[in-house]
Design an enzyme around this catalytic site. Structure first.
Site, PDB file in Angstrom:
ATOM      1  N   TYR A   1      10.601  -5.436  -4.242  1.00  9.40           N
ATOM      2  CA  TYR A   1      11.205  -4.719  -3.341  1.00  9.40           C
ATOM      3  C   TYR A   1      12.044  -5.581  -2.235  1.00  9.40           C
ATOM      4  O   TYR A   1      11.707  -6.805  -2.265  1.00  9.40           O
ATOM      5  CB  TYR A   1      10.429  -3.961  -2.335  1.00  9.40           C
ATOM      6  CG  TYR A   1       9.198  -3.135  -3.578  1.00  9.40           C
ATOM      7  CD1 TYR A   1       9.779  -2.154  -4.122  1.00  9.40           C
ATOM      8  CD2 TYR A   1       8.019  -3.756  -3.472  1.00  9.40           C
ATOM      9  CE1 TYR A   1       8.823  -1.649  -5.155  1.00  9.40           C
ATOM     10  CE2 TYR A   1       6.997  -3.013  -4.411  1.00  9.40           C
ATOM     11  CZ  TYR A   1       7.519  -1.733  -5.280  1.00  9.40           C
ATOM     12  OH  TYR A   1       6.536  -1.198  -6.143  1.00  9.40           O
ATOM     13  N   GLY A   2      12.693  -5.127  -1.450  1.00  4.99           N
ATOM     14  CA  GLY A   2      13.583  -5.508  -0.528  1.00  4.99           C
ATOM     15  C   GLY A   2      13.041  -5.998   0.666  1.00  4.99           C
ATOM     16  O   GLY A   2      12.727  -7.327   1.125  1.00  4.99           O
TER      17      GLY A   2
ATOM     18  N   LYS B   1      16.555  -5.094  -9.137  1.00  2.00           N
ATOM     19  CA  LYS B   1      17.924  -4.900  -8.967  1.00  2.00           C
ATOM     20  C   LYS B   1      18.980  -5.733  -9.466  1.00  2.00           C
ATOM     21  O   LYS B   1      20.064  -5.353  -9.885  1.00  2.00           O
ATOM     22  CB  LYS B   1      18.178  -4.735  -7.452  1.00  2.00           C
ATOM     23  CG  LYS B   1      19.427  -4.446  -6.746  1.00  2.00           C
ATOM     24  CD  LYS B   1      19.260  -4.371  -5.309  1.00  2.00           C
ATOM     25  CE  LYS B   1      20.645  -4.547  -4.663  1.00  2.00           C
ATOM     26  NZ  LYS B   1      20.629  -4.390  -3.249  1.00  2.00           N
TER      27      LYS B   1
ATOM     28  N   HIS C   1      11.947   0.246  11.644  1.00  3.75           N
ATOM     29  CA  HIS C   1      10.785   0.870  11.284  1.00  3.75           C
ATOM     30  C   HIS C   1       9.544   0.577  12.568  1.00  3.75           C
ATOM     31  O   HIS C   1       8.626   1.537  12.419  1.00  3.75           O
ATOM     32  CB  HIS C   1      10.098   0.269  10.025  1.00  3.75           C
ATOM     33  CG  HIS C   1      10.571   1.171   8.915  1.00  3.75           C
ATOM     34  ND1 HIS C   1      10.346   2.621   8.609  1.00  3.75           N
ATOM     35  CD2 HIS C   1      11.069   0.776   7.744  1.00  3.75           C
ATOM     36  CE1 HIS C   1      10.983   2.911   7.648  1.00  3.75           C
ATOM     37  NE2 HIS C   1      11.409   2.008   7.059  1.00  3.75           N
TER      38      HIS C   1
ATOM     39  N   HIS D   1      16.776  -3.055   9.510  1.00  4.29           N
ATOM     40  CA  HIS D   1      16.116  -1.760   8.888  1.00  4.29           C
ATOM     41  C   HIS D   1      14.400  -1.752   9.096  1.00  4.29           C
ATOM     42  O   HIS D   1      13.886  -0.901   9.601  1.00  4.29           O
ATOM     43  CB  HIS D   1      16.427  -1.716   7.473  1.00  4.29           C
ATOM     44  CG  HIS D   1      15.821  -0.590   6.816  1.00  4.29           C
ATOM     45  ND1 HIS D   1      16.577   0.876   6.692  1.00  4.29           N
ATOM     46  CD2 HIS D   1      14.472  -0.349   6.059  1.00  4.29           C
ATOM     47  CE1 HIS D   1      15.463   1.665   6.172  1.00  4.29           C
ATOM     48  NE2 HIS D   1      14.445   0.991   5.848  1.00  4.29           N
ATOM     49  N   GLU D   2      13.929  -3.130   8.835  1.00  2.00           N
ATOM     50  CA  GLU D   2      12.418  -3.295   8.865  1.00  2.00           C
ATOM     51  C   GLU D   2      12.028  -3.279  10.397  1.00  2.00           C
ATOM     52  O   GLU D   2      11.030  -2.837  10.849  1.00  2.00           O
ATOM     53  CB  GLU D   2      12.041  -4.722   8.351  1.00  2.00           C
ATOM     54  CG  GLU D   2      12.175  -4.804   6.674  1.00  2.00           C
ATOM     55  CD  GLU D   2      11.883  -3.336   5.913  1.00  2.00           C
ATOM     56  OE1 GLU D   2      10.856  -2.682   6.405  1.00  2.00           O
ATOM     57  OE2 GLU D   2      12.625  -3.253   4.865  1.00  2.00           O
TER      58      GLU D   2
ATOM     59  N   GLU E   1      12.456   7.440   6.931  1.00  2.00           N
ATOM     60  CA  GLU E   1      13.601   6.638   6.344  1.00  2.00           C
ATOM     61  C   GLU E   1      15.009   6.876   6.973  1.00  2.00           C
ATOM     62  O   GLU E   1      16.031   6.239   7.269  1.00  2.00           O
ATOM     63  CB  GLU E   1      13.723   6.595   4.829  1.00  2.00           C
ATOM     64  CG  GLU E   1      12.480   5.768   4.306  1.00  2.00           C
ATOM     65  CD  GLU E   1      12.311   4.509   4.884  1.00  2.00           C
ATOM     66  OE1 GLU E   1      13.183   4.021   5.207  1.00  2.00           O
ATOM     67  OE2 GLU E   1      11.235   4.076   4.504  1.00  2.00           O
TER      68      GLU E   1
ATOM     69  N   ASP F   1      13.810   4.622 -13.149  1.00  2.00           N
ATOM     70  CA  ASP F   1      13.119   3.588 -13.188  1.00  2.00           C
ATOM     71  C   ASP F   1      12.995   2.952 -11.335  1.00  2.00           C
ATOM     72  O   ASP F   1      12.402   2.264 -11.230  1.00  2.00           O
ATOM     73  CB  ASP F   1      13.886   2.405 -13.795  1.00  2.00           C
ATOM     74  CG  ASP F   1      13.741   2.855 -15.076  1.00  2.00           C
ATOM     75  OD1 ASP F   1      12.844   3.376 -15.796  1.00  2.00           O
ATOM     76  OD2 ASP F   1      14.777   2.413 -16.090  1.00  2.00           O
TER      77      ASP F   1
ATOM     78  N   TYR G   1      16.696   8.130   2.503  1.00  2.00           N
ATOM     79  CA  TYR G   1      17.340   7.288   3.207  1.00  2.00           C
ATOM     80  C   TYR G   1      18.814   7.777   3.650  1.00  2.00           C
ATOM     81  O   TYR G   1      19.386   8.090   4.796  1.00  2.00           O
ATOM     82  CB  TYR G   1      17.472   5.626   2.601  1.00  2.00           C
ATOM     83  CG  TYR G   1      16.219   4.990   2.369  1.00  2.00           C
ATOM     84  CD1 TYR G   1      15.818   3.954   3.134  1.00  2.00           C
ATOM     85  CD2 TYR G   1      15.447   5.492   1.347  1.00  2.00           C
ATOM     86  CE1 TYR G   1      14.742   3.197   2.788  1.00  2.00           C
ATOM     87  CE2 TYR G   1      14.347   4.855   1.132  1.00  2.00           C
ATOM     88  CZ  TYR G   1      13.927   3.753   1.688  1.00  2.00           C
ATOM     89  OH  TYR G   1      12.579   3.101   1.333  1.00  2.00           O
TER      90      TYR G   1
ATOM     91  N   CYS H   1       0.713  -1.236   0.051  1.00  2.00           N
ATOM     92  CA  CYS H   1      -0.004   0.100   0.020  1.00  2.00           C
ATOM     93  C   CYS H   1       0.767   1.373   0.079  1.00  2.00           C
ATOM     94  O   CYS H   1       0.544   2.476  -0.642  1.00  2.00           O
ATOM     95  CB  CYS H   1      -1.079   0.041   1.371  1.00  2.00           C
ATOM     96  SG  CYS H   1      -2.432  -1.008   1.089  1.00  2.00           S
TER      97      CYS H   1
ATOM     98  N   GLU I   1       7.680  -2.748   5.821  1.00  2.00           N
ATOM     99  CA  GLU I   1       7.609  -2.834   7.457  1.00  2.00           C
ATOM    100  C   GLU I   1       6.345  -2.749   8.112  1.00  2.00           C
ATOM    101  O   GLU I   1       5.905  -2.354   8.630  1.00  2.00           O
ATOM    102  CB  GLU I   1       8.384  -1.639   7.918  1.00  2.00           C
ATOM    103  CG  GLU I   1       7.766  -0.189   7.468  1.00  2.00           C
ATOM    104  CD  GLU I   1       7.946   0.534   6.308  1.00  2.00           C
ATOM    105  OE1 GLU I   1       7.679   1.587   6.304  1.00  2.00           O
ATOM    106  OE2 GLU I   1       8.744  -0.168   5.469  1.00  2.00           O
TER     107      GLU I   1
END
Length: 596
Positions: free
Chosen positions: A268-269, A550, A300, A296-297, A319, A360, A368, A136, A272
């Site tokens: 995506y990587g 990526k 968050h 990282h997550e 971020e 892109d 970040y 979302c 969260e």
């Protein structure tokens, strides 16, 4: 008190009313690729003589709207390309400030809803069952729920989700039991509750043939059975990481911290989502150090989810602070030198981004890394990591359960460090906040770990044939995983190495057998560039086995540029196109000069 809100990315009435709770009922229809929905929003009225409200919606079919049980009139306004269509609801009564109204909406999503990714069985690991997941952030929740789709409004939610009985549903919430669907014996209803108020962009759903393993006292890992044991092994550090984060930022308020490993086409990587972080399967192979993604997550849970940017113009608050805490976790669990090394890596990423902006890239690294660089710069000025983390923790506790703007953050910074205001006044705030490009100041980093990578890279670049015997396995044994990634990344920035060098490197370092995706991805590019033919099938295999843009794009591009194998690249892409995420497929087709 919070300043009156206006959010340029939302049509909803923010000054008139605020959603306090959502009650969602979903029927997941895989045949039609839609969610049949019913949502009841508990809305608090913020002004007198309140008799109408607007919600965000996009590509939704609205069947019926009622308020406090009474059918009411509604209309969808003109559709805007990004923001969708405002859902304008007129009440047959007036309410005054402080009252609540329950607005109930029956609706259905569109098969093209941007929040929802419907996968065919062949796009999953198990190949037997379909799969659904949502994403979302930033403004796609309105394609799956009519709501106040802005990070400035926070609400709790409850949900019931009916799915085919061989599948499992999960949401960004605590699991609250399951029961057979009384209206269809082939289906099961899963229930969820989220007692912590959160913004709409963190509502998330996943439905698939999922299994789980316990990995800690408050954590399970969920995935298709093909990944679940590997994932449980890879994520075994989760509880240690949560405890480390709590020692830095304060108690973890979300109860459960689960991880969901998505099918390979997740582009995506990570995301969260509260109680249930989404990660891509490439992190299983030790992505940019797996620890980095999970840290990282986890971070968050405090910055982003507990304290949230009020509108998306303030995204750097989410971020920048999250990267700062993520790297503090690295400092606590590993070493200050590793934190320094990651800081240098982030600065390089920022340099790459500022000189060539690749449109892109859906999520730019600027908020970040520029955000982190500012916080690290302030840390240097204010007295070091312990002192500055004290501020970050205090900021989190002050704004917890709410949302914040850059101005409020900055005012609190000046209040907290009131004895250092003269130093803060000397900061080039305009250069940091309102000037595109590189930050006005380069932080001082300890380069010990980075220097070792550069030295080894240069030895290879300068080596003549007769020097090759001087390389041994010990060269790379001295490097840790992030350093090995950096070493191959540096080699990629140089002119292609001669084939003899690349073969020697494989002989002494055995890089073909390294599992880490970030190393493997760069190593295979180095091999293909050196025209080592044996690497071509390996590169194409990696390009098609996982779906992260990526990795997929550069690998296809590299093989395509090896003219002897251009046709092979095109043929392989066409065979695997259906399994790739549509955005990724479109980009690769463009790279390989394939029309339509």
């Amino acid at each position: 008190t919070m300043a009156p809100v206006s959010d340029p990315s939302s049509f909803s009435s923010l000054s008139k009313c605020a959603t306090k709770h959502l009650n969602l009922i979903y029927h997941v229809d895989f045949d039609r690729q839609v969610l049949k929905g019913k949502v009841a929003l508990t809305v608090e009225v913020l002004e007198d003589k309140f008799d109408s409200l607007t919600l965000d919606s996009k590509d939704l079919k609205i069947f019926k709207v009622s308020a406090n049980g009474q059918a009411v009139q509604f209309a969808l306004g003109t559709k805007h390309k990004f923001k969708g269509s405002p859902l304008e609801i007129t009440l047959p009564f007036e309410l005054s400030r402080g009252q609540h109204v329950i607005v109930e909406i029956e609706y259905e999503t569109s098969p093209s809803a941007t929040a929802l990714q419907w996968l065919t069985p062949k796009q999953t690991a198990g190949k037997k069952h379909p799969y659904l997941f949502s994403q979302c952030q930033a403004i796609h929740c309105r394609t799956m729920v009519p709501c106040q789709d802005t990070p400035s409004v926070k609400h709790t939610y409850y949900a019931q989700v009916s799915v085919p009985r061989e599948l499992v549903a999960l949401m960004s919430a605590l699991r609250d039991g399951q029961e057979p669907d009384p209206s269809d014996s082939n289906r099961v209803i899963y229930r969820f509750r989220q007692p912590v108020p959160m913004p709409a962009y963190l509502i998330a759903i996943v439905v698939g043939a999922l299994e789980s393993r316990e990995i800690g006292p408050r954590s399970r890992v969920w995935s298709e059975k093909e990944y679940v044991d590997e994932a449980a092994f890879e994520f075994s550090e989760t509880e240690t990481m949560l405890k480390t984060a709590e020692s830095l930022a304060g108690p973890y308020v979300w109860g459960q911290y689960d991880l969901l490993v998505l099918p390979p086409s997740f582009p995506y990587g990570g995301m969260e989502n509260p109680c249930l972080t989404f990660v891509t399967p490439t992190v299983l192979a030790g992505d940019r150090s797996l620890a980095g993604v999970i840290a990282h997550e986890i971070s968050h849970s405090w910055t982003g989810n507990l304290v949230t940017n009020r509108t998306w113009e303030h995204f750097w608050l989410n971020e920048g602070h999250t990267v700062y805490i993520e790297r503090m976790i690295a400092r606590c669990m590993e070493s200050e030198q590793l934190r320094q090394f990651e800081g240098i890596g982030g600065w390089k990423e920022l340099q790459d981004h500022c000189c060539i902006v690749d449109t892109d890239e859906a999520f730019s690294s600027v908020p970040y890394e520029k955000g982190f660089a500012l916080l690290y710069h302030l840390e240097e000025l204010m007295g070091g990591p312990e002192v500055f983390m004290g501020f970050v923790k205090s900021y989190i506790q002050l704004f917890a359960y709410g949302s914040v703007t850059t101005e409020e953050w900055k005012n609190y910074l000046f209040t907290y460090f009131k004895d250092k205001v003269d130093i803060l006044n000397k900061v080039d705030w305009n250069g940091w906040m309102h000037t595109p490009g590189m930050p006005p100041v380069k932080p001082q980093y300890d380069t010990t770990m980075a220097d070792a990578c550069t030295a080894l890279c240069q030895r290879w670049v300068k080596a003549k044939e007769e020097d090759l015997a001087s390389f041994t396995e010990a060269d790379v044994k001295k490097l840790n995983s992030p350093q090995l990634i950096e070493f191959v990344a540096l080699l990629l920035q140089e002119e292609p190495l001669p084939l003899s060098h690349v073969k020697k490197m494989q002989e002494v370092y055995q890089l073909n057998s390294v599992k880490n995706t970030e190393v493997r991805f760069r190593w295979l590019r180095i091999c293909v560039r050196a025209h080592w033919e044996e690497a071509v099938p390996l590169a194409l295999k990696m390009a098609t086995e996982q779906g992260r843009m990526k990795f997929t794009r550069p690998l296809f591009r590299e093989v395509y540029n090896f003219s002897k194998y251009s046709d092979e690249a095109v043929k392989t892409f066409k065979e695997h196109r259906a399994a790739l995420h549509p955005v990724t497929a479109m980009m690769v087709a463009k790279d390989l000069k394939i029309d339509g």
